[in-house]
Write a protein that holds these residues in place. Structure first.
Motif, short mmCIF file in Angstrom:
data_model
loop_
_atom_site.label_atom_id
_atom_site.label_comp_id
_atom_site.label_asym_id
_atom_site.label_seq_id
_atom_site.Cartn_x
_atom_site.Cartn_y
_atom_site.Cartn_z
N GLU A 130 0.83 -1.20 0.00
CA GLU A 130 0.00 0.00 0.00
C GLU A 130 0.87 1.26 0.00
O GLU A 130 0.58 2.23 -0.71
N ILE A 131 1.92 1.25 0.79
CA ILE A 131 2.83 2.40 0.82
C ILE A 131 3.48 2.60 -0.54
O ILE A 131 3.55 3.72 -1.06
N ALA A 132 3.96 1.51 -1.14
CA ALA A 132 4.57 1.60 -2.47
C ALA A 132 3.56 2.06 -3.51
O ALA A 132 3.91 2.77 -4.46
N ARG A 133 2.31 1.68 -3.34
CA ARG A 133 1.25 2.05 -4.30
C ARG A 133 1.01 3.56 -4.32
O ARG A 133 0.87 4.15 -5.39
N VAL A 134 0.96 4.20 -3.15
CA VAL A 134 0.62 5.62 -3.11
C VAL A 134 1.83 6.52 -3.38
O VAL A 134 1.67 7.71 -3.66
N LEU A 135 3.04 5.97 -3.31
CA LEU A 135 4.24 6.77 -3.58
C LEU A 135 4.44 6.97 -5.08
O LEU A 135 4.22 6.07 -5.89
N ARG A 136 4.90 8.16 -5.45
CA ARG A 136 5.29 8.42 -6.82
C ARG A 136 6.62 7.72 -7.11
O ARG A 136 7.36 7.39 -6.19
N PRO A 137 6.96 7.52 -8.39
CA PRO A 137 8.16 6.73 -8.74
C PRO A 137 9.44 7.19 -8.06
O PRO A 137 10.28 6.37 -7.71
N ASN A 138 9.63 8.48 -7.90
CA ASN A 138 10.84 8.98 -7.26
C ASN A 138 10.58 9.39 -5.81
O ASN A 138 11.37 10.16 -5.23
N GLY A 139 9.52 8.87 -5.22
CA GLY A 139 9.16 9.24 -3.86
C GLY A 139 10.08 8.63 -2.83
O GLY A 139 11.00 7.86 -3.13
N VAL A 140 9.82 8.98 -1.57
CA VAL A 140 10.67 8.50 -0.48
C VAL A 140 9.80 8.00 0.66
O VAL A 140 8.75 8.58 0.97
N LEU A 141 10.24 6.91 1.26
CA LEU A 141 9.65 6.38 2.49
C LEU A 141 10.59 6.71 3.63
O LEU A 141 11.79 6.41 3.56
N GLY A 142 10.07 7.32 4.68
CA GLY A 142 10.88 7.64 5.85
C GLY A 142 10.28 7.07 7.11
O GLY A 142 9.10 7.29 7.41
N LEU A 143 11.09 6.32 7.86
CA LEU A 143 10.66 5.74 9.13
C LEU A 143 11.46 6.41 10.24
O LEU A 143 12.68 6.55 10.13
N LEU A 144 10.78 6.81 11.32
CA LEU A 144 11.45 7.47 12.43
C LEU A 144 10.97 6.89 13.75
O LEU A 144 9.78 6.58 13.92
N TRP A 145 11.91 6.73 14.67
CA TRP A 145 11.60 6.30 16.04
C TRP A 145 12.37 7.17 17.02
O TRP A 145 13.59 7.32 16.91
N ASN A 146 11.66 7.72 17.99
CA ASN A 146 12.29 8.38 19.13
C ASN A 146 12.55 7.33 20.21
O ASN A 146 11.61 6.72 20.72
N ASN A 147 13.81 7.13 20.55
CA ASN A 147 14.19 6.17 21.58
C ASN A 147 14.82 6.90 22.75
O ASN A 147 15.81 7.62 22.60
N ALA A 148 14.23 6.74 23.93
CA ALA A 148 14.81 7.36 25.12
C ALA A 148 16.22 6.80 25.34
O ALA A 148 16.47 5.61 25.17
N ASP A 149 17.14 7.69 25.70
CA ASP A 149 18.54 7.29 25.90
C ASP A 149 18.69 6.68 27.29
O ASP A 149 18.98 7.37 28.27
N THR A 150 18.51 5.36 27.37
CA THR A 150 18.52 4.68 28.67
C THR A 150 19.92 4.45 29.22
O THR A 150 20.07 3.80 30.26
N VAL A 151 20.94 4.98 28.55
CA VAL A 151 22.27 4.98 29.15
C VAL A 151 22.29 5.89 30.38
O VAL A 151 23.03 5.65 31.34
N VAL A 152 21.43 6.92 30.36
CA VAL A 152 21.31 7.83 31.50
C VAL A 152 20.56 7.10 32.61
O VAL A 152 19.45 6.61 32.39
N PRO A 153 21.13 7.00 33.82
CA PRO A 153 20.53 6.15 34.87
C PRO A 153 19.08 6.47 35.20
O PRO A 153 18.25 5.56 35.32
N TRP A 154 18.73 7.76 35.36
CA TRP A 154 17.35 8.06 35.75
C TRP A 154 16.38 7.79 34.61
O TRP A 154 15.21 7.43 34.86
#
Length: 274
Positions: A130-154
């Motif tokens: 479905e994503i490929a269907r609605v994209l134009r031939p030179n279009g772009v798919l972008g995936l993003l995730w915000n991940n909390a930086d759990t290296v910080v103890p609190w």
């Protein structure tokens, strides 16, 4: 949605319940969750303006708002009316009820599909075509995730409270195998950006409430989790300064493959370029 709430292609009933839990916590999601770095979306969409952009699984429109702020024409699609009600309060964004597995747009109608905190909830076998269907031939798919930086103890203590027995190791969702196996997208590029989200005591509590693992708990157990969150804030924050939650935003971008472009022309008519 968030990678702290991962889901596989075959979600168990509890995962299905969690996936549907976000509408009930739309207000908490809006306050508690971070936005996305402008640099991250610029890396995905490029330096220009005026693209037709679909924010898929848009939620309350945090990512859509960044795209609109960059000068693009944005359509936000989400299955939750409650989430989209919040999104409609933003300027420069059109909204539509819909799902990734059945996108309510025409073939080749958008220049970009962006997905923030949601791709891991999709039925990928149905959503990627479905994503490929609605994209134009030179279009772009972008995936993003915000991940909390759990290296910080609190920060790590906060996610231990939110995830409970499910905490441990890395639960960051890995989209590369899914994209590669689909044959619908070109080689995937990756980038990472750091940013922060300022929270007061109530905001940190709403951040916890916005996570599906907490949202589906029985009220008594949820109250226990929120009490833990309050204690962490009280032992960490230095009011009136906000508590600065550190995040790492993981980004992936890809373009439709030749196979996807050929398949699109065979499947149906192409929308005119506005």
């Amino acid at each position: 949605m968030t990678t702290n709430d991962p889901a596989g292609d075959s979600a168990a009933p509890v995962d299905a319940a969690r996936a549907k839990s976000f509408g009930a916590v739309a207000a908490a999601y809006e306050v508690g969750r971070p936005t996305f770095p402008v640099e991250a979306l610029s890396w995905i969409l490029g330096p220009g303006r005026g693209l037709q952009v679909l924010d898929l699984g848009a939620g309350t429109g945090k990512l859509a708002a960044v795209a609109a702020g960059l000068g693009h024409h944005v359509i936000a699609v989400d299955p939750s009316p409650e989430m989209l009600e919040v999104c409609r309060r933003r300027t420069g964004i059109d909204t539509m009820i819909g799902a990734a597995e059945s996108i309510p747009l025409a073939h080749a109608s958008v220049d970009a599909v962006i997905i923030g905190q949601a791709f891991h909830w999709f039925d990928h076998a149905r959503a990627l075509p479905e994503i490929a269907r609605v994209l134009r031939p030179n279009g772009v798919l972008g995936l993003l995730w915000n991940n909390a930086d759990t290296v910080v103890p609190w920060v790590r203590r906060i996610w231990q409270a939110v995830q409970g027995d499910g905490f441990g190791g890395s639960d960051r969702f890995e989209p590369l195998p899914i994209l590669e196996q689909s044959n619908l997208f070109t080689m995937i590029e990756q980038a990472r950006f750091r940013h922060w989200h300022d929270l007061d005591r109530g905001g940190l509590r709403q951040l916890a409430q916005s996570h599906s693992r907490v949202a589906v708990l029985k009220e008594s157990r949820r109250d226990q989790v929120l009490e833990q969150i309050d204690l962490i804030y009280d032992h960490t924050a230095r009011p009136p300064e906000p508590l600065r939650m550190p995040y790492l935003t993981d980004c992936f971008r890809a373009h439709p493959s030749e196979f996807a472009n050929y398949r699109r022309t065979m499947d149906g008519p192409v929308a005119p370029h506005l």
